[in-house]
Design a protein around this motif. Structure first.
Motif, PDB file in Angstrom:
ATOM      1  N   TYR A   1       0.782  -1.517   0.435  1.00  0.00           N
ATOM      2  CA  TYR A   1      -0.085  -0.139  -0.284  1.00  0.00           C
ATOM      3  C   TYR A   1       0.732   1.598  -0.090  1.00  0.00           C
ATOM      4  CZ  TYR A   1      -4.090  -2.754   0.726  1.00  0.00           C
ATOM      5  OH  TYR A   1      -4.850  -4.015   1.946  1.00  0.00           O
ATOM      6  N   SER A   2       0.262   2.259  -0.712  1.00  0.00           N
ATOM      7  CA  SER A   2       1.490   3.744  -0.550  1.00  0.00           C
ATOM      8  C   SER A   2      -0.165   4.942  -0.057  1.00  0.00           C
ATOM      9  CB  SER A   2       1.827   3.903  -1.892  1.00  0.00           C
ATOM     10  OG  SER A   2       0.419   4.475  -3.034  1.00  0.00           O
ATOM     11  N   PRO A   3       0.311   5.514  -0.089  1.00  0.00           N
ATOM     12  CA  PRO A   3      -0.166   7.157  -0.117  1.00  0.00           C
ATOM     13  C   PRO A   3      -2.032   7.245  -0.517  1.00  0.00           C
ATOM     14  CG  PRO A   3       1.682   7.741   0.539  1.00  0.00           C
ATOM     15  CD  PRO A   3       1.740   6.937   0.317  1.00  0.00           C
ATOM     16  N   ALA A   4      -2.733   7.376  -0.456  1.00  0.00           N
ATOM     17  CA  ALA A   4      -3.878   6.874  -0.589  1.00  0.00           C
ATOM     18  C   ALA A   4      -4.251   8.244  -1.706  1.00  0.00           C
ATOM     19  CB  ALA A   4      -5.444   7.507  -0.196  1.00  0.00           C
ATOM     20  N   GLY A   5      -3.606   9.540  -1.795  1.00  0.00           N
ATOM     21  CA  GLY A   5      -3.476  11.064  -2.465  1.00  0.00           C
ATOM     22  C   GLY A   5      -2.277  10.271  -3.648  1.00  0.00           C
ATOM     23  N   GLY A   6      -1.869   9.397  -3.753  1.00  0.00           N
ATOM     24  CA  GLY A   6      -0.447   9.409  -4.705  1.00  0.00           C
ATOM     25  C   GLY A   6       0.775   9.616  -4.087  1.00  0.00           C
ATOM     26  N   LEU A   7       1.987   8.764  -5.096  1.00  0.00           N
ATOM     27  CA  LEU A   7       2.659   8.812  -4.766  1.00  0.00           C
ATOM     28  C   LEU A   7       4.292   9.663  -3.953  1.00  0.00           C
ATOM     29  CD1 LEU A   7       4.437   5.471  -6.437  1.00  0.00           C
ATOM     30  CD2 LEU A   7       3.955   5.719  -4.361  1.00  0.00           C
ATOM     31  N   PRO A   8       4.532  10.186  -3.077  1.00  0.00           N
ATOM     32  CA  PRO A   8       5.173  11.775  -3.528  1.00  0.00           C
ATOM     33  C   PRO A   8       5.830  11.761  -5.094  1.00  0.00           C
ATOM     34  CG  PRO A   8       5.819  10.551  -1.136  1.00  0.00           C
ATOM     35  CD  PRO A   8       4.915   9.273  -2.369  1.00  0.00           C
ATOM     36  N   GLU A   9       6.647  11.014  -5.138  1.00  0.00           N
ATOM     37  CA  GLU A   9       7.528  11.230  -6.693  1.00  0.00           C
ATOM     38  C   GLU A   9       6.700  11.821  -7.489  1.00  0.00           C
ATOM     39  OE1 GLU A   9       8.633   7.032  -5.324  1.00  0.00           O
ATOM     40  OE2 GLU A   9       7.934   8.744  -4.439  1.00  0.00           O
ATOM     41  N   LEU A  10       4.897  11.037  -7.821  1.00  0.00           N
ATOM     42  CA  LEU A  10       4.062  11.807  -8.904  1.00  0.00           C
ATOM     43  C   LEU A  10       3.572  13.177  -8.490  1.00  0.00           C
ATOM     44  CD1 LEU A  10       2.499  10.667 -11.453  1.00  0.00           C
ATOM     45  CD2 LEU A  10       1.712   9.265 -10.056  1.00  0.00           C
ATOM     46  N   LYS A  11       3.842  13.170  -7.372  1.00  0.00           N
ATOM     47  CA  LYS A  11       2.781  14.614  -7.187  1.00  0.00           C
ATOM     48  C   LYS A  11       4.050  15.610  -7.229  1.00  0.00           C
ATOM     49  CE  LYS A  11      -0.006  14.189  -3.425  1.00  0.00           C
ATOM     50  NZ  LYS A  11      -0.093  14.501  -2.304  1.00  0.00           N
ATOM     51  N   LYS A  12       4.919  15.392  -7.390  1.00  0.00           N
ATOM     52  CA  LYS A  12       6.132  16.231  -7.728  1.00  0.00           C
ATOM     53  C   LYS A  12       5.966  16.906  -8.722  1.00  0.00           C
ATOM     54  CE  LYS A  12      10.969  17.239  -6.378  1.00  0.00           C
ATOM     55  NZ  LYS A  12      11.708  17.765  -7.849  1.00  0.00           N
ATOM     56  N   ALA A  13       5.758  15.262  -9.735  1.00  0.00           N
ATOM     57  CA  ALA A  13       6.547  15.415 -10.560  1.00  0.00           C
ATOM     58  C   ALA A  13       4.993  16.258 -11.299  1.00  0.00           C
ATOM     59  CB  ALA A  13       6.621  14.325 -11.830  1.00  0.00           C
ATOM     60  N   ILE A  14       3.461  16.690 -10.779  1.00  0.00           N
ATOM     61  CA  ILE A  14       2.644  16.948 -11.612  1.00  0.00           C
ATOM     62  C   ILE A  14       2.648  17.846 -10.659  1.00  0.00           C
ATOM     63  CG2 ILE A  14      -0.246  17.120 -11.351  1.00  0.00           C
ATOM     64  CD1 ILE A  14      -0.457  14.286 -10.815  1.00  0.00           C
ATOM     65  N   ALA A  15       3.137  18.707 -10.090  1.00  0.00           N
ATOM     66  CA  ALA A  15       3.627  20.262  -9.749  1.00  0.00           C
ATOM     67  C   ALA A  15       4.490  20.720 -10.447  1.00  0.00           C
ATOM     68  CB  ALA A  15       3.646  20.981  -8.510  1.00  0.00           C
TER      69      ALA A  15
ATOM     70  N   ASN B   1      -4.676   3.998  -2.910  1.00  0.00           N
ATOM     71  CA  ASN B   1      -4.258   4.693  -3.621  1.00  0.00           C
ATOM     72  C   ASN B   1      -4.494   3.498  -5.323  1.00  0.00           C
ATOM     73  OD1 ASN B   1      -2.802   1.704  -1.816  1.00  0.00           O
ATOM     74  ND2 ASN B   1      -1.426   1.851  -4.186  1.00  0.00           N
ATOM     75  N   VAL B   2      -3.549   4.236  -6.016  1.00  0.00           N
ATOM     76  CA  VAL B   2      -3.524   3.931  -7.925  1.00  0.00           C
ATOM     77  C   VAL B   2      -2.429   3.073  -7.643  1.00  0.00           C
ATOM     78  CG1 VAL B   2      -3.052   4.781 -10.217  1.00  0.00           C
ATOM     79  CG2 VAL B   2      -4.391   6.240  -8.443  1.00  0.00           C
ATOM     80  N   SER B   3      -2.621   2.292  -8.601  1.00  0.00           N
ATOM     81  CA  SER B   3      -1.848   1.114  -8.541  1.00  0.00           C
ATOM     82  C   SER B   3       0.015   1.635  -8.791  1.00  0.00           C
ATOM     83  CB  SER B   3      -1.515  -0.181  -9.395  1.00  0.00           C
ATOM     84  OG  SER B   3      -0.468  -0.331 -10.500  1.00  0.00           O
ATOM     85  N   ASN B   4       0.553   1.770  -7.716  1.00  0.00           N
ATOM     86  CA  ASN B   4       2.332   1.985  -7.747  1.00  0.00           C
ATOM     87  C   ASN B   4       3.266   2.083  -8.957  1.00  0.00           C
ATOM     88  OD1 ASN B   4       1.256   2.821  -4.272  1.00  0.00           O
ATOM     89  ND2 ASN B   4       2.311   0.375  -4.439  1.00  0.00           N
ATOM     90  N   ILE B   5       2.192   0.793  -9.807  1.00  0.00           N
ATOM     91  CA  ILE B   5       3.819   0.355 -10.750  1.00  0.00           C
ATOM     92  C   ILE B   5       2.720   1.668 -11.969  1.00  0.00           C
ATOM     93  CG2 ILE B   5       4.189  -1.166 -12.535  1.00  0.00           C
ATOM     94  CD1 ILE B   5       4.983  -1.750  -9.658  1.00  0.00           C
ATOM     95  N   MET B   6       1.714   1.299 -11.997  1.00  0.00           N
ATOM     96  CA  MET B   6       1.365   2.671 -13.185  1.00  0.00           C
ATOM     97  C   MET B   6       1.976   3.615 -12.631  1.00  0.00           C
ATOM     98  SD  MET B   6       0.319   0.160 -14.952  1.00  0.00           S
ATOM     99  CE  MET B   6      -0.184  -0.868 -13.863  1.00  0.00           C
TER     100      MET B   6
END
Length: 409
Positions: free
Chosen positions: A71-85, A277-282
């Motif tokens: 499991y990972s945070p429900a809101g998203g992986l920190p590295e992906l949230k940073k990339a989106i920002a 959480n969304v699939s970590n791999i995705m």
């Protein structure tokens, strides 16, 4: 429950939802193809290109790492949230903190989460029409009331501030704004975007803007984010986006919503109970997409542009069809009102379709080409065709449509 009392098997709320017309058309086309029929599908908005190799490789490598098996945070992986920002600042000039991002299971969950979070029963949401088929259903599920504002081909499928003003009531809470548009491919100019954003701000409205086609524009037309063009909106903006269209990742199911911290926190709470959480791999694949080059979409745009010109020319060659040239996304929205009520010879004798739904069914039955009728997106009288399919299939599909519709009496 007293004896003799009966209850419905399906709740009224869910029973009222209309099936996704675009997915239904695509599913029927695929089923017919699986049965051996030579169906050509213009239904789904799905690039025919493979996902770029570097994105696939990132997913493969992530699958081998045990930390992504949990499991990972429900809101998203920190590295992906940073990339989106960072991507949002790069592409839209709009600065957000990663804490203002919620990663969702595709763009549709971002749409659902947003309206579920913002809408109370009876709240009205203005929807420029034609609209993507999921928007009104997500609004209704939240208890809201979709208010359609129709803009036809004579105004380039672009609504005006005057039209929006006429639709406002004391129950209006949100304006939905989509540019480039699905289903029409219409793109608002920077000036139009700013004018609409300022108008919404003057009314105290929220703006929910879907920017998933931001990189798909043509003829020198530029994408403009309403969040940037109308700073007057302040924090009453929610941006919806995803990797599906830009990177040919429709099946990977990664989208996101960006908004003020309280809205994102509430939507994350909802998602923690709905899907977690969304699939970590995705998510790792999506991060690779957003931090990598845009060469893949640039290459796809060359093909989309070629197909766009070909399909517009082919449809406009048919008497009774008017097809404006879209400047965004990968759809054409053809006006077929000139064919309704005309007589067509079919295998079952002459038929006179009175609606675009009847005409679309006729085209599928008679020449095995799948298009989506206008009823899925608003008023009858139009059909949507996606040109995100191979050049050969596009040419053959248009040829079949021309041959059949050209026989109208």
């Amino acid at each position: 429950m007293s004896a003799g009392t009966t209850t419905a098997r399906i709740s009224q709320r869910i029973s009222a939802i209309a099936e996704s017309a675009t997915l239904a058309v695509d599913a029927k086309a695929k089923a017919l193809k699986a049965a051996g029929r030579p169906v050509i599908g213009f239904g789904a908005g799905e690039p025919d290109f493979p996902t770029p190799d570097y994105i696939v490789q990132a997913a493969i490598e992530a699958a081998g790492q045990p930390k992504y098996h949990r499991y990972s945070p429900a809101g998203g992986l920190p590295e992906l949230k940073k990339a989106i920002a960072e991507k949002t600042l790069r592409d839209s000039g709009y600065q957000v903190d990663p804490s203002q991002v919620l990663v969702t299971n595709g763009g549709k969950q971002a749409v659902y989460n947003t309206f579920a979070t913002l809408v109370d029963p009876g709240d009205e949401v203005i929807i420029p029409t034609p609209f993507w088929t999921t928007y009104p259903e997500a609004i209704r599920l939240a208890g809201g009331v979709p208010v359609e504002v129709f803009a036809g081909p004579e105004q380039g499928y672009l609504v005006t501030v005057e039209q929006l003003e006429a639709a406002v009531t004391d129950r209006t809470k949100i304006l939905l704004f989509v540019s480039p548009s699905n289903p029409t491919g219409a793109v608002y100019s920077p000036e139009q975007v700013a004018e609409i954003g300022k108008w919404a701000a003057s009314k105290g409205l929220w703006v929910v803007t879907d920017e998933i086609y931001e990189h798909l524009t043509y003829d020198g037309v530029e994408f403009t984010s309403i969040a940037t063009a109308a700073p007057e909106l302040g924090d009453k903006v929610v941006i919806l986006n995803g990797v599906a269209k830009t990177y040919a990742m429709t099946g990977w199911r990664v989208g996101w919503m960006i908004g003020p911290a309280d809205v994102i926190k509430a939507a994350t709470n909802l998602q923690s109970h709905a899907t977690s959480n969304v699939s970590n791999i995705m998510q790792i694949a999506a991060a690779a997409a957003l931090t990598g080059p845009l060469t893949a979409v640039d290459e796809m745009k060359v093909a989309f542009d070629r197909r766009r010109k070909a399909i517009v020319a082919g449809l406009n060659a048919i008497d009774g069809v008017e097809c404006p040239t879209p400047t965004g996304a990968f759809y054409v929205y053809a006006d077929v009102r000139g064919l309704l009520g005309k007589e067509f010879e079919t295998s079952n004798g002459p038929v006179r379709p009175e609606t675009s739904a009847e005409l679309a069914a006729l085209i599928l039955d008679e020449v095995e080409v799948a298009v989506v009728p206008g009823e899925a997106f608003g008023p009858s009288g139009y059909v949507r065709l996606s040109y995100a399919l191979g050049d050969d299939d596009l040419a053959e599909g248009v040829r079949r449509i021309q041959e059949f519709l050209g026989k109208a009496k």
